[in-house]
Design an enzyme around this catalytic site. Sequence first.
Site, PDB file in Angstrom:
ATOM      1  CG  ASP A  67      38.675   6.052   2.436  1.00 34.64           C
ATOM      2  OD1 ASP A  67      38.277   6.842   3.315  1.00 34.64           O
ATOM      3  OD2 ASP A  67      37.922   5.579   1.572  1.00 34.64           O
ATOM      4  CG  ASN A 136      32.303   1.465  -8.047  1.00 29.27           C
ATOM      5  OD1 ASN A 136      32.198   1.537  -6.827  1.00 29.27           O
ATOM      6  ND2 ASN A 136      33.356   1.924  -8.709  1.00 29.27           N
ATOM      7  CG  HIS A 138      33.866   2.428  -3.955  1.00 25.87           C
ATOM      8  ND1 HIS A 138      33.666   3.269  -5.020  1.00 25.87           N
ATOM      9  CD2 HIS A 138      33.814   3.215  -2.859  1.00 25.87           C
ATOM     10  CE1 HIS A 138      33.491   4.496  -4.572  1.00 25.87           C
ATOM     11  NE2 HIS A 138      33.577   4.500  -3.258  1.00 25.87           N
ATOM     12  CD  GLU A 143      37.047   2.739  -7.021  1.00 28.41           C
ATOM     13  OE1 GLU A 143      35.905   2.223  -7.015  1.00 28.41           O
ATOM     14  OE2 GLU A 143      37.242   3.946  -7.271  1.00 28.41           O
TER      15      GLU A 143
END
Length: 248
Positions: A67, A136, A138, A143
């Site tokens: 990313d 979380n 990810h 996400e």
Amino acid sequence: MRIYQEADYDAMSRRTAAIIAAEVIRKPDCVLGLATGSTPVGSYRQLVAWQQEGLLSFGTVTTVNLDEYRGLGPDHEQSYRHFMRVNLFDQVDIRPDRTYLPDGLAADPEAECRRYDALVESLGGTDLQLLGMGHNGHIGFNEPGTAFIRETHVVDLTRSTIEANARFFQKKEEVPRQAITMGVGTIMSARRVLVAVSGADKAEAVRRAFCGPITPEVPASILQLHRDVVLVGDVAALSGMREEGVFQ
Ligand code: GLP
């Protein structure tokens, strides 16, 4: 899934680096999928040391990163390209033109996403994909959401991710709000996935990813469907899985 439980961050880093090094030695022209974040820093440091000692060479390796932030150019100190240069690329014998990341400054981000997927495909896919994990759940910048997104895409970062990443910026307002990330389809198509986790603050995310239901609300949970996952964690990060009785 193979699990390596290590005493602390340094041992976790060494084990992760050893698995990457094994791939590079086994297949000198391999395609490595690489990750950013604080977790892999120690592993990259170890790989640099081993390369400089002559134990392995990145001379014919190709890398594709997961990313990049939207809006940050390669020279911005917080861009992932910059991170990779400082932590790995500039210190080893890799060819710079064999290191790929999404272009955060692309004028047409949708076209950039298509280009990136086509690139990974043209390389024959990824041999070993290194992943960290967000609090979380990810992976890359996939996400939590209502669906798994297969392809490379532009993503709005969640508040929790922006806050977690704020520590690297002078002001929270400077943290980019968007990123371009490989989708879970590309991640899942890697022939082997190597997940590195460290610290008690990751224990719950790790537990949910590997012991809970497979759901886009916990993007890393899709890895339960991958046939060759290696999980390397320190004792603290694996504590949630231990409580589930997965191992001692
Ligand atoms: C960022 C990256 C992820 C990384 C995550 C966790 O969001 N896009 O690839 O796994 O941070 O980072 P850390 O290792 O610093 O906890």
